[in-house]
Write a protein that holds these residues in place. Structure first.
Motif, short mmCIF file in Angstrom:
data_model
loop_
_atom_site.label_atom_id
_atom_site.label_comp_id
_atom_site.label_asym_id
_atom_site.label_seq_id
_atom_site.Cartn_x
_atom_site.Cartn_y
_atom_site.Cartn_z
N SER A 1 0.13 26.14 -6.56
CA SER A 1 0.51 24.79 -6.99
C SER A 1 1.72 24.30 -6.21
CB SER A 1 0.81 24.79 -8.49
OG SER A 1 1.16 23.49 -8.92
N ALA A 2 2.68 25.18 -5.98
CA ALA A 2 3.87 24.78 -5.21
C ALA A 2 3.49 24.38 -3.79
CB ALA A 2 4.87 25.93 -5.20
N LEU A 3 2.59 25.16 -3.18
CA LEU A 3 2.16 24.82 -1.82
C LEU A 3 1.37 23.52 -1.81
CD1 LEU A 3 1.88 25.55 1.17
CD2 LEU A 3 -0.18 26.84 0.58
N ASN A 4 0.45 23.36 -2.76
CA ASN A 4 -0.35 22.13 -2.81
C ASN A 4 0.52 20.90 -3.02
OD1 ASN A 4 -2.84 23.33 -2.41
ND2 ASN A 4 -3.19 23.69 -4.59
N ARG A 5 1.57 21.06 -3.81
CA ARG A 5 2.47 19.93 -4.06
C ARG A 5 3.14 19.47 -2.77
NH1 ARG A 5 7.84 20.16 -5.21
NH2 ARG A 5 7.72 22.39 -5.67
N VAL A 6 3.62 20.41 -1.98
CA VAL A 6 4.28 20.07 -0.72
C VAL A 6 3.27 19.53 0.29
CG1 VAL A 6 5.59 20.99 1.22
CG2 VAL A 6 6.16 21.69 -1.11
N LEU A 7 2.11 20.18 0.38
CA LEU A 7 1.09 19.72 1.32
C LEU A 7 0.65 18.29 1.01
CD1 LEU A 7 -1.20 22.88 1.73
CD2 LEU A 7 0.52 22.01 3.32
N THR A 8 0.46 18.00 -0.27
CA THR A 8 0.04 16.65 -0.66
C THR A 8 1.07 15.61 -0.24
OG1 THR A 8 -1.21 17.50 -2.55
CG2 THR A 8 -0.57 15.18 -2.62
N ALA A 9 2.33 15.89 -0.53
CA ALA A 9 3.39 14.94 -0.19
C ALA A 9 3.48 14.74 1.32
CB ALA A 9 4.73 15.43 -0.74
N LYS A 10 3.38 15.82 2.08
CA LYS A 10 3.50 15.70 3.54
C LYS A 10 2.28 15.01 4.15
CE LYS A 10 6.66 19.49 4.65
NZ LYS A 10 6.85 20.73 5.44
N MET A 11 1.10 15.32 3.66
CA MET A 11 -0.10 14.70 4.22
C MET A 11 -0.09 13.19 4.00
SD MET A 11 -3.08 17.49 3.27
CE MET A 11 -4.39 16.52 4.01
N ILE A 12 0.28 12.76 2.81
CA ILE A 12 0.35 11.32 2.53
C ILE A 12 1.42 10.67 3.41
CG2 ILE A 12 0.85 9.59 0.78
CD1 ILE A 12 -1.83 10.96 0.44
N ALA A 13 2.53 11.36 3.62
CA ALA A 13 3.61 10.80 4.44
C ALA A 13 3.17 10.66 5.89
CB ALA A 13 4.86 11.68 4.34
N TYR A 14 2.48 11.66 6.42
CA TYR A 14 2.02 11.58 7.81
C TYR A 14 0.95 10.50 7.98
CZ TYR A 14 4.57 15.69 9.44
OH TYR A 14 5.56 16.56 9.81
N ILE A 15 0.07 10.37 7.00
CA ILE A 15 -0.93 9.29 7.05
C ILE A 15 -0.23 7.93 7.01
CG2 ILE A 15 -2.78 8.18 5.75
CD1 ILE A 15 -3.68 10.98 4.89
N SER A 16 0.80 7.82 6.19
CA SER A 16 1.57 6.58 6.11
C SER A 16 2.23 6.27 7.45
CB SER A 16 2.63 6.68 5.01
OG SER A 16 2.04 6.90 3.75
N THR B 1 0.83 -1.21 0.00
CA THR B 1 0.00 0.00 0.00
C THR B 1 0.86 1.25 0.00
OG1 THR B 1 -1.75 -1.17 1.21
CG2 THR B 1 -1.81 1.24 1.23
N ILE B 2 1.92 1.24 0.80
CA ILE B 2 2.80 2.41 0.88
C ILE B 2 3.51 2.63 -0.46
CG2 ILE B 2 4.87 3.35 1.96
CD1 ILE B 2 2.31 3.54 3.61
N VAL B 3 3.95 1.55 -1.07
CA VAL B 3 4.60 1.69 -2.38
C VAL B 3 3.64 2.32 -3.38
CG1 VAL B 3 5.55 0.41 -4.34
CG2 VAL B 3 6.24 -0.19 -2.02
N LEU B 4 2.39 1.85 -3.37
CA LEU B 4 1.39 2.43 -4.27
C LEU B 4 1.17 3.90 -3.95
CD1 LEU B 4 -0.76 2.14 -6.48
CD2 LEU B 4 -2.36 1.41 -4.70
N MET B 5 1.08 4.24 -2.67
CA MET B 5 0.86 5.63 -2.27
C MET B 5 2.03 6.51 -2.69
SD MET B 5 -0.85 5.01 1.49
CE MET B 5 -0.97 6.75 1.91
N VAL B 6 3.25 5.99 -2.56
CA VAL B 6 4.43 6.76 -2.96
C VAL B 6 4.42 7.01 -4.47
CG1 VAL B 6 6.94 6.69 -3.17
CG2 VAL B 6 5.86 6.03 -1.02
N VAL B 7 4.06 5.98 -5.23
CA VAL B 7 4.02 6.12 -6.69
C VAL B 7 2.96 7.14 -7.10
CG1 VAL B 7 3.49 4.93 -8.85
CG2 VAL B 7 4.93 3.82 -7.14
N VAL B 8 1.77 7.00 -6.53
CA VAL B 8 0.68 7.93 -6.88
C VAL B 8 1.03 9.35 -6.44
CG1 VAL B 8 -1.73 8.52 -6.44
CG2 VAL B 8 -1.09 6.14 -6.85
N THR B 9 1.60 9.48 -5.23
CA THR B 9 1.98 10.80 -4.75
C THR B 9 3.07 11.42 -5.63
OG1 THR B 9 1.46 10.15 -2.48
CG2 THR B 9 2.83 12.11 -2.77
N GLY B 10 4.05 10.61 -6.00
CA GLY B 10 5.11 11.12 -6.87
C GLY B 10 4.57 11.56 -8.21
#
Length: 260
Positions: free
Chosen positions: A110-125, A79-88
């Motif tokens: 867009s720059a802020l959303n990009r960072v927020l998306t990556a961080k939110m997925i990482a914290y959920i992970s 699941t994490i691998v899939l989340m990393v791929v989709v997030t990337g």
């Protein structure tokens, strides 16, 4: 004008996603540590291991094997691998909106959303890694299996996930509002030009939800409802993202029937 200079115009530090890799490393250490601990206690694991818990305790078992003991961790890793791929993939698409071809306010958003998306997925992970590690140890080793009995652990997990999601949404919303206010302030002061809106943007939503506009060069757009971003599904990146999501849902539904 470079993206770093734009952040100076709004008097805000440029958001960074450098912490994301450390969060995923922490996830790996947590899961790896739990699996290693169970592996070192392999002799303590009974010949039949529980694979499902009901209200009254374990109600399904499987012969002791690597797949049976570590199934939960293997699923989490996948699941994490899939989340990393989709997030990337998503963050790559969002980065395309930071080019000088786009209005400056959209580039910052867009720059802020990009960072927020990556961080939110990482914290959920990270939250899921902690939950998976506890389940891995408690489900495999008899001396800890009492933790899995009843609904206590399930309720605790649900509360933890809910708290994490609420905090992340509050944090992302605060960051988004702060940037919007800073952009408006910079525009009023004449330091930034007003953003250009795409004409008839509401006419390009399929079923009222999915943005589809081949003439809009943006790969991602702000969500029509709520906060965050979504794809412009007229471009190949949006189509690929939709295919991945649909394929994942179909696989999750079909897998239990294929394995039964």
């Amino acid at each position: 004008m470079g993206i770093s200079e734009l952040w100076q115009l709004v008097d805000r530090p440029r958001p960074s996603a450098r912490s994301v890799k450390w969060l995923y490393l922490l996830c790996a250490l947590i899961i790896g540590g739990a699996m290693a601990y169970v592996g070192m206690r392999w002799e303590d694991i009974p010949s039949r291991v529980p694979t499902h818990w009901g209200v009254d305790g374990p109600d399904d078992f499987a012969p002791k094997s690597i797949s049976a003991v570590f199934m939960g961790s293997f699923v989490f890793i996948g699941t994490i691998v899939l989340m990393v791929v989709v997030t990337g993939f998503a963050t790559y698409a969002m980065k395309q909106n930071e080019s000088e071809a786009h209005p400056v306010d959209r580039r910052l958003q867009s720059a802020l959303n990009r960072v927020l998306t990556a961080k939110m997925i990482a914290y959920i992970s990270l939250a899921l890694a902690l939950i998976t590690a506890v389940i891995q140890v408690c489900s495999a080793l008899p001396q800890y299996q009492h933790v899995m009995d009843g609904m206590g652990l399930f309720i605790g997990v649900m509360i933890l996930v809910l708290v994490v999601l609420v905090l992340l949404l509050w944090w992302a919303s605060a960051q988004t509002r702060g940037l919007q206010q800073a952009i408006e302030k910079a525009q009023q002061a004449g330091r930034m030009p007003q953003g250009a809106e795409v004409e008839g943007v509401n006419d390009h939503y399929k079923f009222g939800l999915f943005y589809y506009n081949p003439e809009d060069p943006r790969i991602t757009v702000e969500r029509r409802f709520g906060i965050g971003i979504d794809f412009n599904y007229a471009h190949w990146q949006g189509k690929l993202f939709a295919a991945i999501i649909i394929g994942t849902v179909v696989a999750c539904v079909a897998l239990p029937f294929l394995l039964s």
